[in-house]
Design a protein around this motif. Structure first.
Motif, short mmCIF file in Angstrom:
data_model
loop_
_atom_site.label_atom_id
_atom_site.label_comp_id
_atom_site.label_asym_id
_atom_site.label_seq_id
_atom_site.Cartn_x
_atom_site.Cartn_y
_atom_site.Cartn_z
N GLU A 9 0.83 -1.20 0.00
CA GLU A 9 0.00 0.00 0.00
C GLU A 9 0.87 1.26 0.00
O GLU A 9 0.55 2.26 -0.65
N ASP A 10 1.99 1.17 0.72
CA ASP A 10 2.91 2.31 0.78
C ASP A 10 3.48 2.60 -0.60
O ASP A 10 3.60 3.76 -0.99
N LEU A 11 3.81 1.53 -1.32
CA LEU A 11 4.41 1.70 -2.65
C LEU A 11 3.44 2.40 -3.60
O LEU A 11 3.80 3.36 -4.28
N SER A 12 2.21 1.88 -3.64
CA SER A 12 1.22 2.47 -4.54
C SER A 12 0.93 3.92 -4.15
O SER A 12 0.83 4.80 -5.01
N ARG A 13 0.82 4.17 -2.85
CA ARG A 13 0.53 5.52 -2.39
C ARG A 13 1.69 6.48 -2.69
O ARG A 13 1.48 7.61 -3.11
N LEU A 14 2.88 5.98 -2.49
CA LEU A 14 4.07 6.79 -2.75
C LEU A 14 4.13 7.23 -4.22
O LEU A 14 4.36 8.40 -4.53
N HIS A 15 3.90 6.27 -5.13
CA HIS A 15 3.96 6.59 -6.56
C HIS A 15 2.80 7.49 -6.99
O HIS A 15 2.97 8.35 -7.86
N LYS A 16 1.67 7.31 -6.35
CA LYS A 16 0.51 8.15 -6.70
C LYS A 16 0.71 9.57 -6.16
O LYS A 16 0.47 10.55 -6.86
N TYR B 28 6.09 -10.02 -4.55
CA TYR B 28 6.92 -9.14 -5.39
C TYR B 28 6.22 -8.49 -6.58
O TYR B 28 6.81 -7.64 -7.24
N GLN B 29 5.00 -8.86 -6.85
CA GLN B 29 4.34 -8.33 -8.05
C GLN B 29 4.26 -6.80 -8.04
O GLN B 29 4.62 -6.15 -9.03
N GLU B 30 3.82 -6.25 -6.92
CA GLU B 30 3.67 -4.79 -6.87
C GLU B 30 4.99 -4.06 -6.93
O GLU B 30 5.13 -3.04 -7.62
N ARG B 31 5.97 -4.61 -6.23
CA ARG B 31 7.30 -3.98 -6.21
C ARG B 31 7.89 -3.92 -7.62
O ARG B 31 8.42 -2.90 -8.05
N LEU B 32 7.80 -5.06 -8.31
CA LEU B 32 8.38 -5.10 -9.66
C LEU B 32 7.58 -4.24 -10.63
O LEU B 32 8.14 -3.63 -11.54
N MET B 74 15.43 -10.96 -9.27
CA MET B 74 14.15 -10.62 -9.92
C MET B 74 14.13 -9.17 -10.40
O MET B 74 13.61 -8.87 -11.47
N TYR B 75 14.69 -8.28 -9.59
CA TYR B 75 14.78 -6.87 -10.03
C TYR B 75 15.62 -6.75 -11.30
O TYR B 75 15.32 -5.95 -12.18
N MET B 140 15.53 4.06 -7.86
CA MET B 140 15.66 2.76 -7.16
C MET B 140 15.81 2.95 -5.65
O MET B 140 15.32 2.14 -4.87
N LYS B 141 16.48 4.01 -5.27
CA LYS B 141 16.70 4.24 -3.84
C LYS B 141 15.46 4.87 -3.19
O LYS B 141 14.98 4.40 -2.16
N TYR B 142 14.95 5.91 -3.82
CA TYR B 142 13.86 6.66 -3.20
C TYR B 142 12.51 5.95 -3.32
O TYR B 142 11.77 5.86 -2.34
N PHE B 143 12.19 5.46 -4.50
CA PHE B 143 10.86 4.85 -4.71
C PHE B 143 10.85 3.32 -4.50
O PHE B 143 9.89 2.78 -3.96
N ASP B 144 11.91 2.65 -4.97
CA ASP B 144 11.91 1.18 -4.86
C ASP B 144 12.48 0.68 -3.54
O ASP B 144 12.38 -0.51 -3.21
N ASP B 145 13.08 1.60 -2.80
CA ASP B 145 13.60 1.27 -1.47
C ASP B 145 14.68 0.18 -1.50
O ASP B 145 14.78 -0.66 -0.61
N LEU B 146 15.48 0.21 -2.57
CA LEU B 146 16.58 -0.75 -2.65
C LEU B 146 17.82 -0.19 -1.94
O LEU B 146 18.00 1.03 -1.88
N SER B 147 18.66 -1.09 -1.45
CA SER B 147 19.91 -0.64 -0.81
C SER B 147 20.95 -0.33 -1.89
O SER B 147 20.82 -0.76 -3.04
N PHE B 148 21.98 0.40 -1.50
CA PHE B 148 23.04 0.70 -2.47
C PHE B 148 23.72 -0.58 -2.97
O PHE B 148 24.14 -0.65 -4.12
N ARG B 149 23.84 -1.57 -2.08
CA ARG B 149 24.45 -2.84 -2.50
C ARG B 149 23.61 -3.51 -3.60
O ARG B 149 24.15 -4.00 -4.58
N GLU B 150 22.31 -3.49 -3.41
CA GLU B 150 21.43 -4.11 -4.41
C GLU B 150 21.46 -3.34 -5.74
O GLU B 150 21.50 -3.94 -6.81
#
Lengths: 167, 181
Positions: A9-16, B28-32, B74-75, B140-150
């Motif tokens: 939910e956070d992801l969708s809200r963040l992007h929106k 992982y569907q939403e994240r990807l 997967m990313y 990737m860092k701000y929106f996808d919340d990935l670490s610098f290593r990833e």
């Protein structure tokens, strides 16, 4: 392991909220269904045609192969009859060595007319001709015996006549 | 045994693979999807790429050597699939490929699932004007919340370079927003 800090939910809200990007209602549920339909094949039982089942198909295949083999063998063996000999002639040539069962199997591969033809000729050769030969032999024996008897009588008469005359 | 390790074990077991794949989709569907959406911009394109990505994940699971985490693997597939999609369709939606932020904004505003206001559109414009590397790292860092290593594993760039690029991107965005206010 990556710690998933943001919830869905956070992801969708963040992007929106930040980027103004939206998605259709129930998108992820439908998308999941579509993906699963593409990758996971439904487990349907395999339907096989009745006559293609091994228990039926194998005996049929074996019978066909046997029939072909016999036909091929009949046409090409023994090597002396390779020169396009007819089935009747082939049977006639090999028949003295055939057992009754072999002859019956072989006869199945020959047409009725050819078989009748062969039987006619077999009867003429082995029954009629041999009978005639036997009759001829008997006649010859009889004639020979008659001739022998005549010669003996003649010889006897000649001998008796000479003796009577001389004596 | 952590969650991903257990999931990999099930995914490599033919009897458990289908059920495990459903769990993988839930996780992982939403994240990807969001990772892909920011590269190909429009929802329809993101949907197509997402499906291709998961098909590749499903079929490639047996060849996954576990040299990286499942998450990173997967990313990486999603990222490569997005770039392949852009190349295939010769889209000019990604500034990392074409360096054309006008095309980025044009595709974004034409998407029926973009409902951004003026401020959100401005934020997109600022991001689209960033150099390719800074743009990717920031997203990737701000929106996808990935670490610098990833991110380093994904882009094959050193962590220090990535950190530098990220902080430069953040500074640029802040300066642009302040300039607008």
């Amino acid at each position: 392991m990556k710690k998933l800090k943001l919830h869905k939910e956070d992801l969708s809200r963040l992007h929106k909220d930040k980027l103004g990007m939206d998605i259709p209602e129930d998108f992820f549920a439908k998308s999941k269904e579509n993906i699963l339909n593409k990758v996971i094949e439904p487990e349907t039982p395999k339907q096989t045609v009745f006559w293609l089942r091994p228990i039926i198909a194998y005996p049929i295949a074996a019978s066909i192969i046997l029939a072909i083999a016999i036909t091929f063998w009949m046409k090409n063996n023994p090597s002396e009859i390779k020169n396009q000999m007819s089935n009747t002639e082939a049977i006639k040539l090999i028949s003295p060595d055939l057992l009754e069962s072999d002859f019956l199997i072989a006869s199945l591969m020959v047409s009725d007319s050819e078989m009748n033809d062969y039987l006619d000729r077999y009867l003429i050769k082995n029954v009629v001709i041999e009978a005639e030969l036997s009759e001829q032999q008997l006649e010859n024996i009889f004639i020979n015996s008659v001739l022998i008897e005549d010669s003996l009588i003649n010889h006897y008469l000649d001998k008796s006549l000479i003796e009577n005359i001389v004596l | 045994m952590n969650r991903d390790t257990e999931l990999i074990k099930k995914l490599k077991n033919p009897e458990l693979k289908n059920e495990a794949f459903k769990d993988l989709l839930d996780l992982y569907q939403e994240r990807l999807y969001w990772h892909i959406r920011k590269i190909v911009i429009t929802h329809d394109n993101a949907n197509d790429v997402l499906q291709e990505t998961f098909i590749r994940i499903f079929r490639g699971m047996d060849s996954f050597k576990e040299k990286s985490s499942l998450h990173t693997w997967m990313y990486k597939i999603a990222y490569n699939e997005s770039l392949r999609f852009i190349e295939k369709n010769k889209l000019q939606t990604s500034v990392s490929i074409e360096q054309d932020h006008n095309t980025y904004i044009k595709n974004l505003t034409q998407d029926e699932f973009f409902n951004g206001n003026e401020l959100q559109l401005k934020f997109n414009e600022i991001i689209s004007k960033l150099p390719s590397k800074q743009q990717r790292v920031f997203q990737m860092k701000y929106f996808d919340d990935l670490s610098f290593r990833e991110i380093s594993d994904l882009l094959d760039i050193s962590e220090n370079t990535l950190k530098s690029a990220y902080y430069t991107a953040v500074k640029t965005i802040e300066d642009n927003i302040l300039a607008e206010c």
